[in-house]
Motif scaffolding. Structure first.
Motif, PDB file in Angstrom:
ATOM      1  N   VAL A 144      -1.487  -9.505   4.441  1.00  0.00           N
ATOM      2  CA  VAL A 144      -1.648  -8.383   3.974  1.00  0.00           C
ATOM      3  C   VAL A 144      -1.361  -8.290   2.960  1.00  0.00           C
ATOM      4  O   VAL A 144      -0.916  -8.341   1.178  1.00  0.00           O
ATOM      5  CB  VAL A 144      -2.927  -7.305   3.530  1.00  0.00           C
ATOM      6  CG1 VAL A 144      -3.775  -6.478   2.718  1.00  0.00           C
ATOM      7  CG2 VAL A 144      -4.144  -7.950   4.939  1.00  0.00           C
ATOM      8  N   SER A 145      -0.344  -7.126   3.219  1.00  0.00           N
ATOM      9  CA  SER A 145       1.157  -6.932   2.607  1.00  0.00           C
ATOM     10  C   SER A 145       2.199  -7.953   1.669  1.00  0.00           C
ATOM     11  O   SER A 145       1.865  -7.544   0.354  1.00  0.00           O
ATOM     12  CB  SER A 145       2.196  -6.042   3.329  1.00  0.00           C
ATOM     13  OG  SER A 145       3.006  -5.520   3.124  1.00  0.00           O
ATOM     14  N   VAL A 146       2.344  -9.448   2.269  1.00  0.00           N
ATOM     15  CA  VAL A 146       2.976 -10.298   1.815  1.00  0.00           C
ATOM     16  C   VAL A 146       1.500 -11.013   0.921  1.00  0.00           C
ATOM     17  O   VAL A 146       2.109 -11.193  -0.668  1.00  0.00           O
ATOM     18  CB  VAL A 146       3.926 -11.299   2.551  1.00  0.00           C
ATOM     19  CG1 VAL A 146       4.137 -12.360   2.139  1.00  0.00           C
ATOM     20  CG2 VAL A 146       4.530 -10.282   3.549  1.00  0.00           C
ATOM     21  N   THR A 147       1.092 -10.879   0.971  1.00  0.00           N
ATOM     22  CA  THR A 147       0.377 -12.424  -0.050  1.00  0.00           C
ATOM     23  C   THR A 147       0.057 -11.427  -1.903  1.00  0.00           C
ATOM     24  O   THR A 147       0.418 -11.454  -2.380  1.00  0.00           O
ATOM     25  CB  THR A 147      -1.578 -11.935   0.090  1.00  0.00           C
ATOM     26  OG1 THR A 147      -1.494 -12.659   1.582  1.00  0.00           O
ATOM     27  CG2 THR A 147      -1.841 -12.034  -0.724  1.00  0.00           C
ATOM     28  N   GLY A 159      14.254  -7.159  -5.152  1.00  0.00           N
ATOM     29  CA  GLY A 159      13.516  -6.734  -4.425  1.00  0.00           C
ATOM     30  C   GLY A 159      12.378  -5.565  -3.891  1.00  0.00           C
ATOM     31  O   GLY A 159      12.811  -5.253  -4.898  1.00  0.00           O
ATOM     32  N   ILE A 160      11.186  -6.330  -3.995  1.00  0.00           N
ATOM     33  CA  ILE A 160      10.589  -5.739  -3.996  1.00  0.00           C
ATOM     34  C   ILE A 160      10.327  -5.160  -2.129  1.00  0.00           C
ATOM     35  O   ILE A 160      10.626  -5.290  -1.351  1.00  0.00           O
ATOM     36  CB  ILE A 160       8.727  -6.755  -4.644  1.00  0.00           C
ATOM     37  CG1 ILE A 160       8.845  -6.918  -5.043  1.00  0.00           C
ATOM     38  CG2 ILE A 160       7.818  -5.385  -3.624  1.00  0.00           C
ATOM     39  CD1 ILE A 160       8.704  -7.141  -5.788  1.00  0.00           C
ATOM     40  N   VAL A 161      10.182  -4.189  -1.870  1.00  0.00           N
ATOM     41  CA  VAL A 161       9.227  -3.740  -0.357  1.00  0.00           C
ATOM     42  C   VAL A 161       7.617  -3.222  -0.833  1.00  0.00           C
ATOM     43  O   VAL A 161       7.817  -2.233  -1.950  1.00  0.00           O
ATOM     44  CB  VAL A 161      10.410  -1.975  -0.636  1.00  0.00           C
ATOM     45  CG1 VAL A 161       9.560  -1.085   0.887  1.00  0.00           C
ATOM     46  CG2 VAL A 161      11.960  -2.317  -0.069  1.00  0.00           C
ATOM     47  N   GLY A 162       7.611  -2.887   0.615  1.00  0.00           N
ATOM     48  CA  GLY A 162       5.892  -2.227   0.256  1.00  0.00           C
ATOM     49  C   GLY A 162       6.039  -1.970   1.443  1.00  0.00           C
ATOM     50  O   GLY A 162       6.448  -0.953   1.610  1.00  0.00           O
ATOM     51  N   GLU A 163       4.499  -1.745   1.960  1.00  0.00           N
ATOM     52  CA  GLU A 163       3.808  -1.502   3.283  1.00  0.00           C
ATOM     53  C   GLU A 163       4.111  -0.086   3.266  1.00  0.00           C
ATOM     54  O   GLU A 163       4.237   0.544   3.976  1.00  0.00           O
ATOM     55  CB  GLU A 163       5.192  -1.779   4.382  1.00  0.00           C
ATOM     56  CG  GLU A 163       4.443  -3.241   4.659  1.00  0.00           C
ATOM     57  CD  GLU A 163       5.447  -3.941   5.552  1.00  0.00           C
ATOM     58  OE1 GLU A 163       4.830  -3.649   6.624  1.00  0.00           O
ATOM     59  OE2 GLU A 163       7.040  -3.429   5.361  1.00  0.00           O
ATOM     60  N   THR A 164       3.273   0.779   2.103  1.00  0.00           N
ATOM     61  CA  THR A 164       3.431   2.600   2.002  1.00  0.00           C
ATOM     62  C   THR A 164       2.818   3.564   3.362  1.00  0.00           C
ATOM     63  O   THR A 164       3.338   3.779   3.581  1.00  0.00           O
ATOM     64  CB  THR A 164       2.124   2.370   0.712  1.00  0.00           C
ATOM     65  OG1 THR A 164       2.099   1.766  -0.551  1.00  0.00           O
ATOM     66  CG2 THR A 164       2.134   3.639   0.490  1.00  0.00           C
TER      67      THR A 164
END
Length: 513
Positions: A411-414, A307-312
């Motif tokens: 941009v995040s999901v890309t 599972g990946i989380v982004g959006e720093t």
């Protein structure tokens, strides 16, 4: 969750100074958050905060048992707490590496759930089977879109039932940049991630011919699967736009029988890479959809999946909580290095890390970046943080992984898709419109009114958690089961609405010259 005969509010921790209104609360209405009745001094909109005790100016204000901001002035018991009296301030955070790391015992392969995916020659497993038209530069975007549109409208795709379609991946950069600079490196990393993505079965890579981002530089270090046909050329080489479109359509048509030969087969859920994102968040995001999605991530991690989380920028202020879950100090410090980079990046561009939430977030009851981050980080569940990767970097470590991305959703999901996500779950409280072809995106509403109002865009309603009809665990199970079904071919609402092409937005870094 507490309830009175007049108005329902939600208090997550006994130490919390505020509760969240489950309904619109009129001034003079009594609410009971488990510590006695508090009378609302103001009208408090649904999803907004009400003070459960008096707070002096400058005092920290707790929600989730954590600091979400500081009282900008004296706040009376029962007062509406929002932009007019709650403010962001920096405060000391202790970084204790790995003290909360919970190493997950992965189920034996024989005990794992399965889904029906496309097993590729490199061992990765796709959830869709697309052909792509990828541009090196904005100058070839129109021709790429015409190639994809002409093939779609020709009717030829109807003859190949195992091909999900053709997607044009265009963007607004690729030239006017240093060919060996940071911006070009990030763009190429994104493009290589898509070129090697298991949801693609063939590509046309199209340039103009004179751009900085040359095809040769892009493909130099790409390790394509041998069964994937790739046609590379430029508009200048092919003799103009009409000839380019004709050549692109012809080459993709030749690829269709090859792509159509792929078949789904049952594989363990450990092969799934789940990307997560939240957009158009509201105050319920951290109560319903995000923790339920985190529960689904925990379930997948127990299966051996990722599972990946982004959006720093939208976990800023909670990084101390994440490093406590890091499997090692090295992993924890990688996260702190990215936080430091963002502080420098925003300062250099005249911004700051607290320049958030958005107007829609604020209308939904979120006041500070700290409050928003505490809700957003819930998407990562409770298991150990196994790795931290840079934007669009390949994710190769199973478990809960953090990717450094901007908070801007496309941009995040890309970047997350370029890193290898094969299904995306997207939570929203205000009603984001989103998709990310070639990867299916499951939309999860944080509240029931939104789900009912935008039912054609939403796949799952998590609002029952606030309504009292269901639990975080039950919705988490529902999300996890939907992920398996979608990975096996079940279409999402975003796919039915043809979202996904325009949402390919690589992160544009560096100087435009």
């Amino acid at each position: 969750m507490a309830e009175s005969s007049t108005a329902r509010v939600i208090r997550l921790r006994p130490v919390d100074d505020v509760a969240i209104a489950a309904v619109d609360v009129a001034a003079g209405t009594g609410v009971d958050a488990g510590g006695g009745v508090v009378v609302a001094r103001d009208d408090v909109p649904r999803g907004h905060k009400i003070a459960l005790r008096a707070l002096r100016a400058g005092a920290p204000v707790l929600r989730y048992g954590q600091v979400i901001g500081f009282a900008g002035r004296d706040i009376a018991e029962g007062e509406h707490v929002h932009l007019h009296n709650l403010e962001y301030r920096e405060f000391r955070r202790d970084y204790e590496f790995g003290v909360d790391a919970r190493i997950t015992e992965v189920l034996a392969e024989a005990d794992r759930d399965t889904f029906a995916g496309y097993v590729r020659s490199d061992g990765r497993v796709g959830t869709r089977n697309y052909l792509g038209v990828l541009t090196t530069v904005n100058c070839s975007a129109t021709a790429a879109k015409q190639i994809a549109a002409r093939l779609r409208h020709s009717g030829v795709l109807d003859e190949f039932e195992n091909v999900d379609g053709v997607v044009a991946l265009t963007h607004g950069t690729g030239c006017g940049m240093a060919p060996d600079g940071e911006g070009a490196a990030v763009l190429r990393r994104v493009m290589r991630g898509y070129l090697t993505h298991p949801n693609f079965a063939g590509f046309v890579v199209l340039g103009l011919g004179c751009e900085d981002n040359q095809i040769a530089a892009l493909t130099r270090d790409v390790h394509m699967r041998p069964e994937v046909p790739v046609f590379t050329s430029t508009i200048q080489e092919l003799g103009g736009t009409r000839k380019t479109v004709a050549a692109g359509v012809a080459r993709l048509t030749e690829m269709l029988p090859i792509a159509n030969a792929a078949r789904r087969s049952r594989v363990p859920a450990s092969a799934l890479v789940l990307g997560t994102n939240c957009g158009g968040s509201d105050s319920y995001s951290g109560l319903t959809a995000n923790p339920a999605l985190g529960n689904a991530v925990d379930r997948l991690v127990r299966q051996g999946g990722t599972g990946i989380v982004g959006e720093t920028p939208e976990i800023y202020g909670t990084e101390h909580m994440l490093v406590r879950r890091a499997v090692s100090e090295r992993v924890g410090r990688k996260l702190l290095e990215r936080i430091d980079w963002w502080r420098e990046y925003t300062a250099k561009n005249g911004g700051s890390m607290d320049n958030n939430p958005s107007p829609g977030n604020k209308a939904g009851g979120l006041t500070t970046i700290l409050e928003k981050s505490l809700g957003a980080v819930a998407k990562g569940g409770t298991t150990a943080l196994t790795d931290v990767v840079e934007y669009a970097e390949p994710v190769t470590t199973p478990g809960f992984v953090f990717m450094d991305t901007p908070g801007y959703d496309p941009v995040s999901v890309t970047g997350i898709v370029a890193g290898g996500a094969t299904v995306v779950c997207f939570t929203t409280g205000r009603g984001s419109a989103f998709g990310c072809a070639p990867v299916p995106s499951i939309k999860i509403a944080t509240n029931t009114p939104l789900y009912q109002h935008m039912t054609d865009d939403m796949d799952i309603n998590a609002g029952g958690i606030v309504d009292g009809d269901t639990t975080v665990e039950q919705v988490g199970e529902r999300i996890y089961r939907r992920v398996l079904a979608v990975a096996s071919g079940e279409p999402t609402r975003s796919e039915s609405l043809d979202y996904g092409e325009e949402e390919f937005v690589p992160w544009h870094l560096g100087t435009v010259m």
